[in-house]
Write an enzyme that holds these catalytic residues in place. Structure first.
Site, PDB file in Angstrom:
ATOM      1  N   GLY A  13       0.778  -1.233   0.000  1.00 49.62           N
ATOM      2  CA  GLY A  13       0.000   0.000   0.000  1.00 49.62           C
ATOM      3  C   GLY A  13       0.806   1.277   0.000  1.00 49.62           C
ATOM      4  N   SER A  14       2.001   1.250  -0.611  1.00 48.48           N
ATOM      5  CA  SER A  14       2.777   2.499  -0.614  1.00 48.48           C
ATOM      6  C   SER A  14       2.138   3.540  -1.524  1.00 48.48           C
ATOM      7  CB  SER A  14       4.240   2.247  -0.986  1.00 48.48           C
ATOM      8  OG  SER A  14       4.356   1.837  -2.326  1.00 48.48           O
ATOM      9  N   MET A  90      -4.334  -6.905  -6.740  1.00 50.19           N
ATOM     10  CA  MET A  90      -3.852  -7.993  -7.583  1.00 50.19           C
ATOM     11  C   MET A  90      -4.969  -8.919  -8.052  1.00 50.19           C
ATOM     12  SD  MET A  90      -0.859  -6.950  -7.621  1.00 50.19           S
ATOM     13  CE  MET A  90       0.114  -8.208  -8.443  1.00 50.19           C
ATOM     14  N   HIS A 114       0.522   1.158 -13.137  1.00 46.76           N
ATOM     15  CA  HIS A 114       1.269  -0.029 -13.559  1.00 46.76           C
ATOM     16  C   HIS A 114       2.757   0.318 -13.686  1.00 46.76           C
ATOM     17  CE1 HIS A 114       1.958  -3.912 -15.322  1.00 46.76           C
ATOM     18  NE2 HIS A 114       2.742  -3.308 -16.192  1.00 46.76           N
TER      19      HIS A 114
HETATM   20  C1  GRF Z   1       3.159  -0.932  -7.556  1.00 43.05           C
HETATM   21  O1  GRF Z   1       4.412  -1.131  -8.160  1.00 43.05           O
HETATM   22  C2  GRF Z   1       2.090  -0.692  -8.583  1.00 43.05           C
HETATM   23  O2  GRF Z   1       2.562  -0.040  -9.731  1.00 43.05           O
HETATM   24  C3  GRF Z   1       1.653  -2.090  -8.947  1.00 43.05           C
HETATM   25  O3  GRF Z   1       1.691  -2.795  -7.733  1.00 43.05           O
HETATM   26  C4  GRF Z   1       2.646  -2.198  -6.868  1.00 43.05           C
HETATM   27  C5  GRF Z   1       1.928  -1.895  -5.589  1.00 43.05           C
HETATM   28  O4  GRF Z   1       2.774  -1.410  -4.590  1.00 43.05           O
HETATM   29  N1  GRF Z   1       0.362  -2.085  -9.581  1.00 43.05           N
HETATM   30  P1  GRF Z   1       2.164  -0.739  -3.301  1.00 43.05           P
HETATM   31  O5  GRF Z   1       1.233  -1.754  -2.656  1.00 43.05           O
HETATM   32  O6  GRF Z   1       1.422   0.497  -3.726  1.00 43.05           O
HETATM   33  O7  GRF Z   1       3.334  -0.426  -2.422  1.00 43.05           O
END
Ligand code: GRF
Length: 224
Positions: A13-14, A90, A114
């Site tokens: 969730g960054s 996902m 993405h």
């Molecule tokens: C990110 O690299 C985003 O582009 C992809 O999944 C990853 C999620 O990372 N769709 P986070 O959970 O937001 O840290």
């Protein structure tokens, strides 16, 4: 206009945090109505609660896709959000789910980030595949979601170079920093100016067709 959002996450969730932080710092005029996960253990949920955001989780395991999405829709429908934001969610969303968020202009009010310059390297391992391929330039894409995976009108992209001493980790971490900058900016641009993108013209440019720059000029809209 202030946007109302639902953020869907599956893990860390960054990107969600970058959005919540941008709202807290008034760089983004939006309100997050809910953070939803298909994974009850997603660290993102605890982070969201730290920002006093409502959370919900419904594990997808053991449920057919339709049933899981219907439960998610039951959570989302009453909130009537302007946009569903996928921040590392996902799960593939079915056309039936997307139709619930159809805008009168035809696109779905669902936005994804993405980690590649789409249409290169779609799928769950954008950074890894771009790195393994040996690209000199990669990037990130924020786009509207359509019925195909990692596909749909591009709202914004940022590119970054691969350095000669890059490891996969350093490559990824440079990309991720850009993600955290771009995603809130794109949302803020939508809050200010609405959804804007270049219409696709044609997938194949025939020999005697106008050159790409003419096509770009003729197309409507500008990137964020
Ligand atoms: C990110 O690299 C985003 O582009 C992809 O999944 C990853 C999620 O990372 N769709 P986070 O959970 O937001 O840290």
């Amino acid at each position: 206009m202030s946007l109302t959002l639902a953020i869907l996450v599956s893990g860390r969730g960054s990107n969600m945090t970058a959005i919540l932080q941008a709202i807290a710092e008034r760089r983004l005029d939006a309100e997050v109505k809910i953070v939803f996960s298909n994974n009850a253990d997603a660290p993102a949920l605890a982070t969201a609660r730290g920002y006093s955001i409502a959370t919900a989780s419904i594990p997808h395991k053991g449920l057919p896709r339709e049933a899981h999405e219907e439960k998610l829709l039951e959570v989302l429908r009453p909130l009537e959000v302007d946009f569903v934001v996928l921040a590392g969610y996902m799960r593939i969303l079915s056309p039936r789910f997307l139709r619930e968020f159809k805008h009168e202009q035809g696109y779905f009010r669902v936005i994804n980030i993405h980690p590649s310059l789409l249409p290169a390297f779609p799928g769950a391992h954008g950074y890894e595949e771009a790195f393994e391929y040996g690209v000199r330039v990669s990037g990130i894409t924020v786009h509207l979601v359509d019925e195909r995976v990692d596909h749909g009108p591009i709202l914004a992209q940022m590119a970054f170079g691969r350095l000669s001493d890059d490891t996969l980790e350093s490559f990824k971490s440079r990309g991720l920093k850009l993600e955290h900058k771009l995603f809130p900016e794109v949302l803020q641009n939508i809050a200010r100016n609405g959804v804007q993108y270049f219409q696709r013209t044609t997938s194949v440019v025939a020999h005697d067709s106008p050159v790409a720059s003419d096509l770009a000029t003729a197309s409507k809209g500008v990137t964020a």
